[in-house]
Enzyme design. Sequence first.
Site: not given
Length: 425
Positions: A218, A220
């Site tokens: 991922d 952010d």
Amino acid sequence: MKNFDICKKNSTFAPNFNTKSMEREFILINIIGFDKPGVTSAVTEVLGKYDAFVQDIGQSNLHHQLNLSILIRVDNPTQSGDMIKEVLFCCSRLEMIVRFTPLSEEEYAAWVGRQEQDRFVVTLLARELNARHIARVTALLAGRQLNIDNILRLSDRPSVDIPVEKRHSCIEFSLRGNLPDREALQRELLEVSREEGIDISFQRDDMFRRNRRLICVDMDSTFIQTEVIDELAMRAGVGDEVKAITLSAMRGEIDFKESFTRRCALLKGLDASVRQDIIDHLPITEGADRLFSVLKKCGFKIAILSGGFTFVGKYLQERFGVDYVYANELEIEDGKFTGRYLGDVVDAKRKAELLELIAQVEHIDLAQVIAVGDGANDLNMLGKAGLGIAFHAKPKVKESAQQAISTVGLDGILYFLGFKEAFLK
């Protein structure tokens, strides 16, 4: 079983084995003392003269103290006494302490039988590890009848001159035993992790553990220490509204696609040139450089699967040599954001699909895939991978994930893969 300790320098004592009633002998030899070159060579040279077969061998060195263990089989027991005396004299010259333990055929057979038990690895990771941490974890393992075969320090020897916030302390336990309720043990380890503020990984020790080939991360709040949509919102003057929606989505309270649509709408009219300012001030997560540098050298494929935006993903791709980037594209007209996005949203379902697709394209078994994320929209991806790691995650995500890291940076993942610090330099 009897133990014979030979501790006195120049002693000529040797145990009296009953050689007449035995067709062959199994003898465990334990040698301890101040470490120096040539101990293993000298002892095995003696054993070789008597045609002893090495059934098992292991050695450890802690603060210059050597502990060498050799389990041998002697098919001609009439020579055992002479062999033991010569090993004794050899160790005496080397100023080492030696212990001989004879094993019966039944004891040896039982030891061989234990090789068929399941194997596991427990990894303890923190800035600093306390004896209490080890005591609590090993008590749980003992309660489940899991035997510790080996203990290995993966991190460097900690220097007291290095600030605690920059240290890594990691210990790996190799285990053997039958575990009918693995999930129950993982829940107990998670509770210890939460109470003690340490990270604990519990994995099956199989051929895939040290043979991962793909990592899906991922972006952010995982790869970078910010939510890009929040950065855009602050520049648009709607920071509080967007941040509230973001937090609600990360906690799993509202659907990601719905939250994403609502947040994008609030960016309508913002000048698209702010993208460069965001990239210029991007806070990269601690340990990212080392993690991806090591994995690239080891032939890993790296993928960013993000509910964030492609303009940041493309920057990270160039900087870190990322192989795949899948994120969301904001619509721009006349140099301004329209408040809409292009294409399908990369949500929880899409992330899991992309992970599986990349693995198929690269001909990689899902058991060889690592997934790393912090939010509820990462749970499907974490569950799909052979090793799913919740990274500095929300409580709900951490409880649902297979493994979690909350005390150190991204390079802590290397320890979960069994990398030793000495090999990372």
